[in-house]
Design a protein around this motif. Structure first.
Motif, PDB file in Angstrom:
ATOM      1  N   TYR A   4       0.859  -1.185   0.000  1.00 51.82           N
ATOM      2  CA  TYR A   4       0.000   0.000   0.000  1.00 51.82           C
ATOM      3  C   TYR A   4       0.900   1.241   0.000  1.00 51.82           C
ATOM      4  N   SER A  16       0.022  -9.275   3.126  1.00 54.61           N
ATOM      5  CA  SER A  16       0.369 -10.624   2.676  1.00 54.61           C
ATOM      6  C   SER A  16      -0.881 -11.488   2.678  1.00 54.61           C
ATOM      7  N   TYR A  22      -6.654  -9.791  -6.329  1.00 51.81           N
ATOM      8  CA  TYR A  22      -7.148  -8.921  -5.255  1.00 51.81           C
ATOM      9  C   TYR A  22      -6.981  -7.440  -5.596  1.00 51.81           C
ATOM     10  N   ASP A  25     -10.073  -5.370  -6.020  1.00 55.51           N
ATOM     11  CA  ASP A  25     -10.781  -5.020  -4.785  1.00 55.51           C
ATOM     12  C   ASP A  25     -10.157  -3.783  -4.136  1.00 55.51           C
ATOM     13  N   HIS A  29     -11.745   0.283  -3.538  1.00 57.76           N
ATOM     14  CA  HIS A  29     -11.696   1.049  -2.293  1.00 57.76           C
ATOM     15  C   HIS A  29     -10.728   2.228  -2.401  1.00 57.76           C
ATOM     16  N   ILE A  31      -7.628   2.313  -2.923  1.00 56.56           N
ATOM     17  CA  ILE A  31      -6.345   2.075  -2.254  1.00 56.56           C
ATOM     18  C   ILE A  31      -5.262   1.981  -3.327  1.00 56.56           C
TER      19      ILE A  31
ATOM     20  N   LYS B  47     -12.014 -13.438   5.056  1.00 56.92           N
ATOM     21  CA  LYS B  47     -10.679 -12.958   4.698  1.00 56.92           C
ATOM     22  C   LYS B  47      -9.730 -13.239   5.851  1.00 56.92           C
ATOM     23  N   ARG B  48      -8.542 -13.626   5.523  1.00 56.10           N
ATOM     24  CA  ARG B  48      -7.524 -13.791   6.545  1.00 56.10           C
ATOM     25  C   ARG B  48      -6.168 -13.479   5.933  1.00 56.10           C
ATOM     26  N   GLY B  49      -5.224 -13.139   6.752  1.00 49.32           N
ATOM     27  CA  GLY B  49      -3.893 -12.808   6.256  1.00 49.32           C
ATOM     28  C   GLY B  49      -3.146 -11.974   7.269  1.00 49.32           C
ATOM     29  N   VAL B  74      -4.931   1.564   7.603  1.00 50.71           N
ATOM     30  CA  VAL B  74      -4.991   0.767   6.375  1.00 50.71           C
ATOM     31  C   VAL B  74      -6.329   0.044   6.316  1.00 50.71           C
ATOM     32  N   THR B  75      -6.819  -0.140   5.114  1.00 46.93           N
ATOM     33  CA  THR B  75      -8.091  -0.818   4.899  1.00 46.93           C
ATOM     34  C   THR B  75      -7.859  -2.099   4.101  1.00 46.93           C
ATOM     35  N   ILE B  76      -8.508  -3.154   4.528  1.00 40.91           N
ATOM     36  CA  ILE B  76      -8.410  -4.432   3.829  1.00 40.91           C
ATOM     37  C   ILE B  76      -9.812  -4.778   3.321  1.00 40.91           C
ATOM     38  N   PRO B  77     -10.050  -4.627   2.024  1.00 36.83           N
ATOM     39  CA  PRO B  77     -11.378  -4.952   1.487  1.00 36.83           C
ATOM     40  C   PRO B  77     -11.645  -6.462   1.563  1.00 36.83           C
ATOM     41  N   PHE B  78     -12.910  -6.800   1.785  1.00 37.44           N
ATOM     42  CA  PHE B  78     -13.284  -8.213   1.787  1.00 37.44           C
ATOM     43  C   PHE B  78     -13.479  -8.750   0.367  1.00 37.44           C
ATOM     44  N   GLY B  79     -13.665  -7.848  -0.578  1.00 42.36           N
ATOM     45  CA  GLY B  79     -13.930  -8.280  -1.941  1.00 42.36           C
ATOM     46  C   GLY B  79     -15.410  -8.465  -2.208  1.00 42.36           C
ATOM     47  N   SER B 166     -18.029  -4.345   4.169  1.00 43.91           N
ATOM     48  CA  SER B 166     -17.179  -4.597   2.998  1.00 43.91           C
ATOM     49  C   SER B 166     -15.686  -4.543   3.271  1.00 43.91           C
ATOM     50  N   SER B 167     -15.285  -4.170   4.471  1.00 48.20           N
ATOM     51  CA  SER B 167     -13.845  -4.048   4.709  1.00 48.20           C
ATOM     52  C   SER B 167     -13.507  -4.044   6.196  1.00 48.20           C
ATOM     53  N   TYR B 182      -5.015 -11.100  10.909  1.00 49.72           N
ATOM     54  CA  TYR B 182      -6.445 -10.868  11.042  1.00 49.72           C
ATOM     55  C   TYR B 182      -7.239 -12.034  10.472  1.00 49.72           C
TER      56      TYR B 182
END
Lengths: 158, 188
Positions: A4, A16, A22, A25, A29, A31, B47-49, B74-79, B166-167, B182
């Motif tokens: 990012y 990661s 991805y 996605d 957003h 990003i 989602k995991r990572g 930081v944002t992690i989208p779920f897709g 969504s995120s 997460y």
């Protein structure tokens, strides 16, 4: 591994886990990202994303070449520590004497603090800044550039 | 050896389909002895990572500038956007959990390089004139707009997360890079 970054190229996070699909996605957003296919981990404080190289990678990407995304591996660049030049580290507190700090990277953020007060906090686009003072004081000048490690100078008005 | 599979009416009068773990009688065991129970919701991984979050340099109250002076988010989208907000858990590790306002000595040393869950910290004192030495001589409760003081609503966020349908968003004010693992689950 997704990197990012902000609109200037500063790395904000390293994600990661997700695969190459991805990226869309992240786009949804808003990003900003690049994908490093061959990296396991990098220290985000030591690198930045070269936005020009990123754009070149995007321009050179041929989706008909079985590559789902551009090759961003060259876009990640190690930060350097610039050597700032200061004309006077000590100036007279009469409002006339002046210290000129030059060799500031273009578009670096410069923060000038005097005691607990922030005197200046802005982007410097011409590579230099001047300081003068009416009263005796210490000025801490912090320079933060996307492509450099943060560095400070202290100018004293006596 | 008791029964392992039950389909139909249970002893309590309810109906379902259950399978017990080895050594447990499916007709008499409680839920802990079941390998499967049709009444229980089954979580699905959304989602995991892991993500490493970099500190952003900014002005501290006392120092000229320090990493973490500006909150990193930081944002992690779920897709996808889920009808029910997924349940998220996260743990984080950092070499140093010191936040920007901590100027006098290291904090939370016992947590260095250990995994733990969210930490949100708030100043304890309610007297505006009382300073909290952990955070330097100029840090105390004193309402805005005094630029040298923090307000009574101030909290230094070492690591916390917020979730939308969504995120997942993670924020930190730590001075060092933090690594977050997460897991987001949807119950169906």
């Amino acid at each position: 591994m997704y990197v990012y970054h902000d609109d200037k190229g500063m790395i904000t996070g390293i994600l990661s886990g997700p695969g190459k699909t991805y990226g869309k996605d992240l786009d949804e957003h808003n990003i900003l990202w690049i994908f490093l296919a061959d990296a396991d981990a990098i220290d985000p404080t030591k690198y930045y994303v070269d936005l020009q190289k990123k754009q070149t990678a995007i321009d050179n990407h041929n989706p008909n070449n079985n590559d789902i995304m551009p090759n961003f591996n060259d876009c990640i660049v190690l930060k350097t520590t610039p050597i700032l030049a200061c004309s006077n580290m000590t100036i007279l507190a009469n409002g006339v004497d002046e210290a000129i700090i030059s060799q500031i990277p273009i578009n670096a953020r410069v923060i000038i603090k005097c005691g607990d007060r922030i005197e200046f906090d802005d982007i410097v686009s011409d590579g230099q800044i001047e300081i003068s003072s009416d009263v005796p004081a210490n000025f801490v000048i912090l320079v933060i550039g996307i492509n450099m490690n943060a560095t400070t100078l202290t100018v004293t008005a006596t | 050896m008791g029964y392992r599979v039950l389909r139909g009416k249970r002893l309590d009068g309810s109906y379902g389909f259950d399978v017990s773990k080895p050594g447990y009688d499916v007709t008499t065991t409680d839920k802990i002895g079941l390998a499967f129970c049709s009444d229980l919701k089954i979580p699905r991984i959304v989602k995991r990572g892991s993500i490493a979050i970099a500190p952003i340099a900014g002005i501290g109250v006392k120092d000229a500038s320090i990493p973490g002076g500006q909150q990193s988010i930081v944002t992690i989208p779920f897709g996808a956007t889920y009808s029910r907000t997924p349940v998220c858990v996260a743990i984080a590790k950092a070499p140093d959990w010191t936040t920007p306002l901590v100027t006098n000595f290291p904090q939370l040393g016992y947590l260095q390089n250990n995994w733990h869950t969210q930490i949100i910290e708030q100043l304890l004192y309610t007297n505006p004139a009382q300073t909290f030495n952990h955070y330097g001589t100029n840090v105390s409760f004193k309402p805005a707009p005094d630029p040298d003081r923090v307000s009574s609503t101030w909290a230094s966020a070492r690591f916390y997360l917020t979730v939308t349908p969504s995120s997942l968003t993670i924020a930190t004010n730590c001075r060092s890079v933090i690594t977050v693992k997460y897991l987001a689950l949807e119950y169906i």
